[in-house]
Design a protein around this motif. Sequence first.
Motif, mmCIF file in Angstrom:
data_model
loop_
_atom_site.group_PDB
_atom_site.id
_atom_site.type_symbol
_atom_site.label_atom_id
_atom_site.label_comp_id
_atom_site.label_asym_id
_atom_site.label_seq_id
_atom_site.Cartn_x
_atom_site.Cartn_y
_atom_site.Cartn_z
ATOM 1 N N ILE A 1 0.817 -1.214 0.000
ATOM 2 C CA ILE A 1 0.000 0.000 0.000
ATOM 3 C C ILE A 1 0.853 1.266 0.000
ATOM 4 C CG2 ILE A 1 -1.924 -1.190 1.076
ATOM 5 C CD1 ILE A 1 -1.179 0.156 3.717
ATOM 6 N N GLY A 2 2.143 1.125 -0.298
ATOM 7 C CA GLY A 2 2.998 2.284 -0.519
ATOM 8 C C GLY A 2 3.496 2.997 0.718
ATOM 9 N N ILE A 3 3.398 2.368 1.893
ATOM 10 C CA ILE A 3 3.879 2.995 3.125
ATOM 11 C C ILE A 3 5.228 2.393 3.491
ATOM 12 C CG2 ILE A 3 3.442 3.434 5.557
ATOM 13 C CD1 ILE A 3 1.459 4.850 3.785
ATOM 14 N N THR A 4 6.237 3.243 3.604
ATOM 15 C CA THR A 4 7.577 2.768 3.934
ATOM 16 C C THR A 4 8.172 3.634 5.048
ATOM 17 O OG1 THR A 4 8.638 4.202 2.280
ATOM 18 C CG2 THR A 4 7.970 2.002 1.566
ATOM 19 N N GLY A 5 9.105 3.051 5.776
ATOM 20 C CA GLY A 5 9.877 3.809 6.748
ATOM 21 C C GLY A 5 9.045 4.422 7.860
ATOM 22 N N ALA A 6 9.516 5.557 8.362
ATOM 23 C CA ALA A 6 8.847 6.315 9.416
ATOM 24 C C ALA A 6 8.521 7.693 8.859
ATOM 25 C CB ALA A 6 9.744 6.433 10.649
ATOM 26 N N LEU A 7 7.248 7.963 8.598
ATOM 27 C CA LEU A 7 6.839 9.239 8.008
ATOM 28 C C LEU A 7 7.183 10.384 8.954
ATOM 29 C CD1 LEU A 7 3.323 8.227 6.594
ATOM 30 C CD2 LEU A 7 5.549 8.172 5.438
ATOM 31 N N SER A 8 7.727 11.456 8.402
ATOM 32 C CA SER A 8 8.136 12.599 9.222
ATOM 33 C C SER A 8 7.202 13.785 9.009
ATOM 34 C CB SER A 8 9.566 13.015 8.856
ATOM 35 O OG SER A 8 9.574 13.723 7.624
ATOM 36 N N HIS A 9 7.529 14.898 9.651
ATOM 37 C CA HIS A 9 6.741 16.125 9.505
ATOM 38 C C HIS A 9 6.867 16.717 8.107
ATOM 39 C CE1 HIS A 9 10.795 17.480 10.314
ATOM 40 N NE2 HIS A 9 10.479 18.678 9.879
ATOM 41 N N ARG A 10 7.798 16.204 7.313
ATOM 42 C CA ARG A 10 7.955 16.678 5.941
ATOM 43 C C ARG A 10 7.253 15.776 4.923
ATOM 44 N NH1 ARG A 10 13.465 17.256 7.763
ATOM 45 N NH2 ARG A 10 14.018 19.455 8.106
ATOM 46 N N SER A 11 6.742 14.670 5.364
ATOM 47 C CA SER A 11 6.155 13.705 4.447
ATOM 48 C C SER A 11 4.906 14.262 3.770
ATOM 49 C CB SER A 11 5.804 12.414 5.198
ATOM 50 O OG SER A 11 5.147 11.518 4.347
ATOM 51 N N THR A 12 4.764 13.977 2.509
ATOM 52 C CA THR A 12 3.569 14.398 1.760
ATOM 53 C C THR A 12 2.709 13.194 1.392
ATOM 54 O OG1 THR A 12 4.800 14.327 -0.327
ATOM 55 C CG2 THR A 12 4.691 16.448 0.821
ATOM 56 N N THR A 13 2.961 12.052 2.034
ATOM 57 C CA THR A 13 2.156 10.857 1.804
ATOM 58 C C THR A 13 1.594 10.348 3.133
ATOM 59 O OG1 THR A 13 4.062 9.368 2.024
ATOM 60 C CG2 THR A 13 3.538 10.183 -0.191
ATOM 61 N N GLY A 14 0.633 9.454 3.024
ATOM 62 C CA GLY A 14 0.021 8.838 4.187
ATOM 63 C C GLY A 14 -0.882 7.720 3.742
ATOM 64 N N GLU B 1 -0.718 2.642 -4.643
ATOM 65 C CA GLU B 1 -0.126 3.927 -4.270
ATOM 66 C C GLU B 1 -0.582 4.366 -2.891
ATOM 67 O OE1 GLU B 1 2.121 5.993 -5.968
ATOM 68 O OE2 GLU B 1 2.390 4.144 -7.107
ATOM 69 N N PRO B 2 0.271 5.071 -2.156
ATOM 70 C CA PRO B 2 -0.175 5.652 -0.880
ATOM 71 C C PRO B 2 -1.066 6.845 -1.130
ATOM 72 C CG PRO B 2 2.016 6.427 -1.380
ATOM 73 C CD PRO B 2 1.663 5.436 -2.460
ATOM 74 N N GLY B 3 -1.643 7.385 -0.083
ATOM 75 C CA GLY B 3 -2.353 8.652 -0.216
ATOM 76 C C GLY B 3 -1.347 9.772 -0.359
ATOM 77 N N ARG B 4 -1.727 10.769 -1.107
ATOM 78 C CA ARG B 4 -0.845 11.928 -1.315
ATOM 79 C C ARG B 4 -1.594 13.204 -0.937
ATOM 80 N NH1 ARG B 4 3.549 9.884 -3.652
ATOM 81 N NH2 ARG B 4 3.329 7.987 -4.915
ATOM 82 N N VAL B 5 -0.836 14.186 -0.462
ATOM 83 C CA VAL B 5 -1.434 15.434 -0.019
ATOM 84 C C VAL B 5 -2.181 16.093 -1.167
ATOM 85 C CG1 VAL B 5 -0.992 17.736 0.904
ATOM 86 C CG2 VAL B 5 0.303 15.775 1.758
ATOM 87 N N ALA B 6 -3.442 16.412 -0.935
ATOM 88 C CA ALA B 6 -4.246 17.049 -1.970
ATOM 89 C C ALA B 6 -3.735 18.455 -2.229
ATOM 90 C CB ALA B 6 -5.715 17.091 -1.527
#
Length: 479
Positions: A98-111, A473-478
């Motif tokens: 589902i496209g989620i990798t690593g540890a998402l940070s405050h800069r990440s534009t995916t979820g 694909e993961p979700g991406r910031v609209a």
Amino acid sequence: MKFSKRLIAVFLIILTSTVFFGFRSSKEKDNNPPNIVLIYLDDMGYGDLTLTGATDYSTPNLDKIASHGMFFSHYYSPQAVCSASRAGLLTGCYPNRIGITGALSHRSTTGISDDEETIAQVLKKKGYATAIFGKWHLGYQKQFLPTKHGFDEFYGIPYSHDMWPLHPTGTYPKLPLYENETIVNPDVRPEDVAHFTADFAQKTIDFIQRNQDKPFFVYWPNPLPHVPLYASERFKGKSEQGMYGDVMMEIDWGIGEIIKTLEATGLDKNTLVIFTSDNGPWLNYGNHAGTTGGLREGKGTSYEGGQRVPCLMMWNGVIPEGVVCNNLVSGIDILPTLAAIADAPLPKNKIDGVNLLPLLKDNFEANPRETFLYYYRKNSLEAVRHGSWKLVFPHPGRTYEGFQPGNDGSPGPLNNNFSFEGGLYDLRRDPGERYDVSESNPEIVKMLEKIAEEARLDLGDDLTGNHGENRREPGRVAN
């Protein structure tokens, strides 16, 4: 005093109605699908419970869950890192699917994508009240928050609490604390973290007390014992192991308070309690890290110390008491298991988890999972397991070995690009993965390589250049 016949008749109607509806409410409560309490610690290792060898502190309430339920000795987190592990747990998928990798940070534009269904969304179809209290870490923008993905209530932090201005090696903005979709504390401080365990446990208790008359799913992903470590005054200095032991004692206490609440309300007779960790310990933090109990490496690796963690389940009248299950299971199996228990439909998209309900009912011969894939980094298939055999492929990865760990909250060095040669390991005899037996077992190697080939077609493998046919694909910031 004399009553009129009409008054007596009205009284009898009220009394009869009260008894009838009270009886019906009681019967409806008894017939409810089970409540679910899911407790997910952060960076707790395989050896961090009393029953797995912890020393200089004890975990009596977790021991109680084990004695009244089942200990899964071969449970694997979906991946050996925060966001990926939580994505796998909540969706029933290998996180790279589902496209989620690593540890998402405050800069990440995916979820987490709107196309994926979480445990909360699956259970809401059967009328469950849902809540999360603790660490989310699947995207911090509004579209990714828990309340957009099936949770009625959220109180907690959007990502790890080391992602804040006090980080020892990085630069981060202030850490916010959310209630639902509103920031209620824009600058979490050490004194706040010191009360995280008690606060999130109390939120869990309050939610249980408010939802006694309908099925509920409450998810407590406690941010600790991930560094930085803080304990409340009630537990600070109580352990002979230092701060890590203090934190583990406080977590165990919080779990005990939840169990007491279930018992006091009678809900313990129809509640499944699940306890586990998102991955193994962050070993270079030394005395502020947990222990793998002798398993190889730790957090951020595909060796056993990175992904094999304790899992306990307790469900009065269903799960037998004091049983150890040595079957292979994973966090990606929780969603389909809960769906089966609640008689809820599975997500419309393909998932990777299997239903563990036969194991919960003491039917170990069912063996619903025989194979597990160890993916890491963006999409690298680093190992596969079938039965007790594990084949590790040559890969660059993290190693803690050969380095002096840090202490008191400061990390020691590690190598994030060590070249592992890989090998075949018989985990029944060699859980520490020290003895490569590939030369004497070529047929086993061939069998595991075939499993890997099928996985590469399905999910891909960056190590071999395969993209995979069924990744989403993961979700991406609209915009």
